[in-house]
Design a protein around this motif. Structure first.
Motif, PDB file in Angstrom:
ATOM      1  N   UNK A 134       0.844  -1.191   0.000  1.00 11.55           N
ATOM      2  CA  UNK A 134       0.000   0.000   0.000  1.00 11.55           C
ATOM      3  C   UNK A 134       0.885   1.248   0.000  1.00 11.55           C
ATOM      4  N   UNK A 135       0.321   2.323  -0.515  1.00 10.48           N
ATOM      5  CA  UNK A 135       1.027   3.601  -0.510  1.00 10.48           C
ATOM      6  C   UNK A 135       0.037   4.742  -0.348  1.00 10.48           C
ATOM      7  N   UNK A 144       5.197   4.081   1.529  1.00  7.08           N
ATOM      8  CA  UNK A 144       4.881   2.737   1.044  1.00  7.08           C
ATOM      9  C   UNK A 144       5.227   1.700   2.106  1.00  7.08           C
ATOM     10  N   UNK A 145       4.335   0.744   2.285  1.00  8.82           N
ATOM     11  CA  UNK A 145       4.606  -0.372   3.185  1.00  8.82           C
ATOM     12  C   UNK A 145       3.899  -1.610   2.663  1.00  8.82           C
ATOM     13  N   UNK A 146       4.233  -2.777   3.226  1.00  5.73           N
ATOM     14  CA  UNK A 146       3.691  -4.041   2.718  1.00  5.73           C
ATOM     15  C   UNK A 146       3.273  -4.947   3.856  1.00  5.73           C
ATOM     16  N   UNK A 201      12.023 -10.227  -2.650  1.00  3.80           N
ATOM     17  CA  UNK A 201      12.116  -9.835  -4.060  1.00  3.80           C
ATOM     18  C   UNK A 201      10.722  -9.526  -4.617  1.00  3.80           C
ATOM     19  N   UNK A 202       9.746 -10.319  -4.216  1.00  4.76           N
ATOM     20  CA  UNK A 202       8.369 -10.112  -4.670  1.00  4.76           C
ATOM     21  C   UNK A 202       7.795  -8.844  -4.050  1.00  4.76           C
ATOM     22  N   UNK A 203       8.098  -8.603  -2.777  1.00  3.45           N
ATOM     23  CA  UNK A 203       7.614  -7.397  -2.107  1.00  3.45           C
ATOM     24  C   UNK A 203       8.144  -6.152  -2.804  1.00  3.45           C
ATOM     25  N   UNK A 255       5.744  -3.309  -4.409  1.00  5.44           N
ATOM     26  CA  UNK A 255       5.815  -1.908  -3.984  1.00  5.44           C
ATOM     27  C   UNK A 255       6.107  -0.978  -5.159  1.00  5.44           C
ATOM     28  N   UNK A 256       6.924  -1.438  -6.081  1.00  3.16           N
ATOM     29  CA  UNK A 256       7.194  -0.627  -7.267  1.00  3.16           C
ATOM     30  C   UNK A 256       5.934  -0.428  -8.095  1.00  3.16           C
TER      31      UNK A 256
END
Length: 237
Positions: A70-71, A84-86, A204-206, A210-211
């Motif tokens: 989310x951002x 941004x965080x996950x 790597x997926x996170x 986020x990108x």
């Protein structure tokens, strides 16, 4: 008009999904039969149900969410930040943590959720997985009885359609045509399953997820004809 929306009231998001289990052989016989029927139209005669299983993450009934990024904008005076965080880890927990965010910081009628192709994928997928885990839906995802103009969802792909329901445009293509610098991604959506189950590299997926959230926010800014975010304005929290 998009310009009337306050950026700080919007939560941008993206999810990454994978098949619920690593391999087709891990499904019981009933689930195998259900998968064969569910995937029949998409795979046609080109693939067997087993060969097609690597795409099972697309369907909430046969997949699971491994992260929700989310951002949101924080604006003070002339200074702007995009934070941004996950949420990641065990699916039930990450869904509860995401729900808590919606029920605390983004619970008000003015708050909106925004994703690329979110109305067709992200929003219903999250809702379905919550139901499967017996998690009561937060107001922002419970659409029953809501009129179209009451649904608190924005979709950058839908905004780009301008009423053309036949038109699909990927986030990557939209970023390219709108002059948004391509993020330095080392994977794409088709690789997520192998990176998760094969390489076991969730970080790597996170990063990839986020990108995509940042790119979605950049597309939204361009749709409002506003200046794009620069690297110094993007903060991981």
């Amino acid at each position: 008009m998009l310009q009337k929306l306050l950026l700080e009231n919007i939560l941008f998001l993206d999810i990454e999904t994978v098949p619920e289990v690593a391999d087709y052989d891990e499904l019981d016989d009933v689930k195998k039969e259900l998968w064969e029927h569910k995937s029949q139209y998409q795979r046609k005669e080109e693939f067997t149900a087993e060969e097609f299983y690597d795409r099972a993450g697309i369907w909430a009934e046969f997949g699971k969410i491994i992260c929700i990024s989310v951002g949101y904008f924080h604006i003070k005076g002339d200074k702007r930040e995009f934070r941004v965080t996950t949420f990641h880890g065990e699916e039930s927990k990450l869904l509860k943590d995401f729900k808590n965010l919606l029920n605390t910081h983004f619970k008000y009628p003015k708050n909106l959720l925004c994703a690329h192709n979110g109305k067709e994928f992200d929003f219903p997928y999250i809702a379905r997985r919550m139901i499967i885990h017996r998690i009561n839906l937060p107001y922002k995802l419970d659409l029953f009885g809501k009129k179209p103009w009451e649904v608190p969802h924005l979709d950058t792909m839908e905004l780009w359609k301008f009423g053309d329901y036949k038109h699909y445009t990927s986030l990557k293509l939209m970023a390219n045509i709108l002059g948004i610098p391509s993020p330095k991604e080392d994977i794409d959506g088709s690789m997520v399953r192998d990176v998760y189950y094969g390489e076991k590299d969730l970080e790597r997926i996170i990063t990839y997820c986020e990108l995509d959230v940042v790119t979605t926010a950049q597309v939204f800014l361009r749709l409002r004809n506003e200046e794009l975010l620069v690297d110094a304005e993007i903060k991981k929290i």
